[in-house]
Design a protein around this motif. Structure first.
Motif, PDB file in Angstrom:
ATOM      1  N   ASP A   6      -4.779   5.491   8.192  1.00  0.00           N
ATOM      2  CA  ASP A   6      -3.795   6.572   8.265  1.00  0.00           C
ATOM      3  C   ASP A   6      -3.963   7.275   9.613  1.00  0.00           C
ATOM      4  OD1 ASP A   6      -2.274   8.917   8.038  1.00  0.00           O
ATOM      5  OD2 ASP A   6      -2.584   9.002   5.877  1.00  0.00           O
TER       6      ASP A   6
ATOM      7  N   SER B 143      -8.872   3.403   3.818  1.00  0.00           N
ATOM      8  CA  SER B 143      -7.541   3.971   3.614  1.00  0.00           C
ATOM      9  C   SER B 143      -7.315   5.173   4.523  1.00  0.00           C
ATOM     10  CB  SER B 143      -7.359   4.384   2.148  1.00  0.00           C
ATOM     11  OG  SER B 143      -7.565   3.289   1.280  1.00  0.00           O
TER      12      SER B 143
ATOM     13  N   TYR C  30      -2.369  -0.890   2.251  1.00  0.00           N
ATOM     14  CA  TYR C  30      -3.235   0.218   1.845  1.00  0.00           C
ATOM     15  C   TYR C  30      -2.428   1.451   1.437  1.00  0.00           C
ATOM     16  CZ  TYR C  30      -7.837  -1.688   3.027  1.00  0.00           C
ATOM     17  OH  TYR C  30      -8.997  -2.423   3.039  1.00  0.00           O
ATOM     18  N   LEU C  31      -1.493   1.849   2.286  1.00  0.00           N
ATOM     19  CA  LEU C  31      -0.833   3.139   2.112  1.00  0.00           C
ATOM     20  C   LEU C  31       0.177   3.152   0.970  1.00  0.00           C
ATOM     21  CD1 LEU C  31      -0.287   4.133   5.849  1.00  0.00           C
ATOM     22  CD2 LEU C  31      -2.174   4.727   4.318  1.00  0.00           C
TER      23      LEU C  31
ATOM     24  N   SER D 255      -4.922   7.766   1.143  1.00  0.00           N
ATOM     25  CA  SER D 255      -5.703   8.105   2.333  1.00  0.00           C
ATOM     26  C   SER D 255      -6.187   9.544   2.326  1.00  0.00           C
ATOM     27  CB  SER D 255      -4.863   7.862   3.590  1.00  0.00           C
ATOM     28  OG  SER D 255      -3.678   8.626   3.554  1.00  0.00           O
TER      29      SER D 255
END
Length: 349
Positions: A151, A147, A305-306, A96
């Motif tokens: 976040d 991303s 994603y993270l 991110s």
């Protein structure tokens, strides 16, 4: 080297070795110039010493302009050193950070100082040209924006206009819906497979024994008489309970209409956008764990994603650790022992 150590002692400088620039190692140019400027008095004293001149005929030193240029280059490279250090982290989300850090670097490099000079200006232009060519593919750029959006530290996305932000949120909504549908489909397949495995293999039902004609006629007459008696009987009504009799007309059970998956995702996105931004030094994974009940659908997407690393440094460090463990003195270690040692090395606090 002995002469340099002597000069460092006389000038009360730390006894540090000089660093060489390596083309394959990140930030080695920055580290070399920084160490040179730190040890510049000791280096110049060493180059001017008589003992060194006996062995070397030609000794080259840097002019004042060269030293000033090196100082400006260090100021330009310092943000890049910080960016690469942040992106090489192993225990915090980094994917991110890619696009926000890129925009930050471009913004800083585009600022031209009066004392930059031709060399520093050319270096900035070269770095700007190189950065602008990275992550230009629309699919990759959209992924990096998603991303950053997922976040909580960077969900404001100040470097994007309103149209680009709307595109990112629509894409996140679609991705979240796809992820939930995929999870439900996999869960359904697993449940059906478990039901098939647990279902017992029953033998077919044995046939009923045959009955004689006299028994059949007697049974028919009995059923007919029972039917006549049932018709003549008065049907009994089911009595209400005491609570139903007292509160039946007041407390009516209301069934809320089912909300579609798409609507639930959109509601979560609206609530997510209204939350405050996290501090930059906070942990987004911990935030999503604490907010999992408020955002059950988006939290599932955030985990997907993270968890993606921004660089391959973490895996390369594992290979370096293996190279440190296996040596000529430890050549009898088995592969299982090496795996355990690497695991302990990378996971010990």
């Amino acid at each position: 080297m002995a002469i340099l150590n002597t000069k460092q002692t006389l000038l009360e400088l730390p006894h540090l070795k000089l660093i060489m620039d390596v083309s394959t190692r990140w930030n080695s140019t920055f580290n070399m110039l920084e160490r040179f400027l730190e040890q510049q008095p000791a280096i110049e004293a060493t180059l001017l010493s008589k003992d060194l001149k006996k062995n070397f005929k030609d000794v080259y030193t840097m002019s004042e302009d060269d030293i000033s240029t090196a100082s400006r280059v260090i100021e330009v490279l310092k943000p890049i050193k910080k960016v690469t250090t942040i992106l090489c982290a192993e225990k915090s989300p980094t994917v991110s950070l890619i696009h926000p850090l890129k925009e930050m670097l471009l913004q800083q490099l585009r600022v031209i100082q009066d004392d930059d000079g031709n060399f520093v200006t050319a270096a900035k232009e070269a770095m700007i040209k190189d950065l602008e060519q990275r992550y230009t593919d629309h699919t990759m750029k959209l992924f990096l924006h998603e991303s950053s959006c997922i976040d909580p530290r960077f969900k404001a996305m100040p470097y994007l206009d309103d149209a680009a932000k709307e595109e990112v949120y629509k894409s996140l909504a679609q991705k979240s819906e796809d992820v939930v549908n995929t999870i439900q489909m996999i869960s359904k397949i697993k449940t059906e497979k478990m039901d098939d495995d647990e279902q017992p293999n029953l033998d077919p039902t044995p046939p009923l024994p045959s009955m004689s004609s006299s028994s059949t006629s007697a049974l028919t007459n009995t059923e007919a008489s029972d039917a006549n008696s049932d018709d003549s009987a008065t049907p009994c009504k089911k009595s209400k309970s005491a609570l139903q009799d007292l509160f039946g007309e007041v407390f009516v059970t209301c069934v809320e209409p089912a909300v579609s998956l798409k609507t639930r995702i959109e509601l979560e996105l609206v609530n997510y956008k209204s939350t405050q931004n996290m501090p930059l030094d906070a942990d987004p994974l911990l935030w999503w764990k604490q907010q999992e009940l408020n955002f059950p659908l988006l939290s599932t997407l955030a985990r997907r994603y993270l968890c993606i690393p921004a660089t391959s440094v973490a895996s390369e460090r594992v290979f370096s650790t293996a190279g440190d463990l296996v040596s000529a003195q430890r050549s009898l270690l088995s592969s299982d022992q090496i795996d355990r040692l690497i695991f302990l090395k990378k996971n010990m606090v």
